[in-house]
Enzyme design. Structure first.
Site, short mmCIF file in Angstrom:
data_model
loop_
_atom_site.label_atom_id
_atom_site.label_comp_id
_atom_site.label_asym_id
_atom_site.label_seq_id
_atom_site.Cartn_x
_atom_site.Cartn_y
_atom_site.Cartn_z
N ASP A 126 -16.26 3.72 14.19
CA ASP A 126 -16.50 2.31 14.52
C ASP A 126 -16.08 1.89 15.93
OD1 ASP A 126 -17.14 2.45 11.86
OD2 ASP A 126 -15.51 1.19 11.16
N CYS B 31 -9.98 1.05 8.47
CA CYS B 31 -10.98 2.11 8.32
C CYS B 31 -10.39 3.51 8.52
CB CYS B 31 -12.14 1.88 9.28
SG CYS B 31 -13.05 0.34 8.95
N LYS C 82 -22.43 1.62 8.12
CA LYS C 82 -21.69 1.44 6.87
C LYS C 82 -21.21 0.00 6.74
CE LYS C 82 -17.16 3.00 8.70
NZ LYS C 82 -16.33 1.82 8.43
#
Length: 316
Positions: free
Chosen positions: A110, A204, A171
């Site tokens: 990310d 995450c 995602k």
């Protein structure tokens, strides 16, 4: 499932068995009288991509009498329908923490444009992340890249060169461990160790690391290539995910002026997780291991200039 469906009353030489390993369970069948060797081969045929053959395992059977799994007795042979699971006994300690290109996959999590103004030391994290991806290309290491809700948060920042990466996927789940990622990992021969970096450390990154550990992978979090919006969240996530032996040092450093309260269950779960917190230079040099490695000069050129400290030194 196909194996179970293929069973019929006329096939009296086979019995149904539920095989379990880690978080996975698969119904299948084996011949009546199958012993330890046959069962071991069956586990390997079903879960081969998830099983680290360098570890030692034992097989257990579910006991209706005791309501839990028990060790198989010596000379055990399957005589009827049963539930079996494969349990790792120990980690091969000489290889714990070691990295090699043949068994390593990089996870870049990310690193997106919309996070730029919010993440602490994001410019440093980008710089170190790009250094890691250059190293991966030099050493032929597969790279898997995630993007959290790219429709709203944008794509991976332009400074990160994604050429040659194995997979880029969107995602909404915080963890990177999705079915398509597991399928990709299963296609990479020998993949057992994950080098993980990106944002955010306490969300995450941490959830991805725990999911990977739960699936039998060894995880290395790159401290100087991961960050959060809050330095407190970042530093606690890194400390909580260290190897258990480092907890002794953490506890010694905490004095009476630092009144932290830990939830015991979370503390124990993370302390036992076996996640390794390290640095980008350490990762790259572990992967070449020897100055005579044919790619050492190229890796040396990457690390000639020290990586930015990304706020970590201010917390030491």
């Amino acid at each position: 499932m196909a194996d179970t469906h293929s069973l019929s009353s006329s096939n009296n030489n086979h019995v149904p068995v539920l095989f379990s390993f880690s978080v996975f369970s698969r119904p299948s069948s084996v011949p009546v009288g199958s012993g330890y060797e046959v069962l071991t081969q069956k586990f390997l045929s079903i879960f081969g991509s998830q099983i680290d053959v360098h570890r030692k395992f034992m097989i257990q059977e579910f006991s209706e009498e005791w309501g839990q799994y028990v060790d198989l007795p010596k000379g055990f042979a399957v005589s009827g329908k049963c539930k079996l699971r494969l349990v790792p006994l120990q980690v091969d300690m000489p290889t714990l923490g070691n990295l090699s290109p043949a068994t390593t996959v990089f996870f870049c999590c990310d690193m997106q444009e919309r996070f730029r103004p919010a993440i602490k030391y994001f410019g440093d994290i980008i710089s170190v992340g790009q250094r890691l991806l250059q190293g991966a290309r030099i050493l032929g290491i597969p790279v898997i890249v995630s993007e959290q809700y790219p429709k709203g948060l944008g794509s991976t920042v332009q400074e990160i060169d994604l050429s040659g990466v194995r997979m880029v996927f969107p995602k909404t789940k915080f963890s990177m461990v999705l079915p398509e990622v597991e399928a990709t990992l299963a296609e990479i021969p020998g993949a057992r160790r994950i080098v993980l970096f990106g944002v955010e450390t306490h969300v995450c990154i941490q959830q991805t690391a725990l999911d990977l550990i739960g699936r039998g992978f060894e995880v290395h979090i790159v401290a100087d290539a991961t960050s959060s919006r809050s330095m407190m969240d970042r530093m606690f996530a890194l400390e909580l995910n260290r190897l258990p032996s480092l907890w002794l040092l953490v506890l010694k450093l905490m004095n009476s002026q630092q009144k932290f309260v830990y939830h015991q269950g979370l503390w124990m779960r993370l302390a036992r997780s076996g996640i390794i917190v390290t640095t980008s230079e350490s990762i790259l040099l572990q992967l070449v291991a020897d100055k005579d490695h044919p790619k050492f000069k190229e890796i040396q050129n990457l690390i000639k200039a020290s990586a930015p400290e990304s706020g970590l030194l201010s917390k030491v």
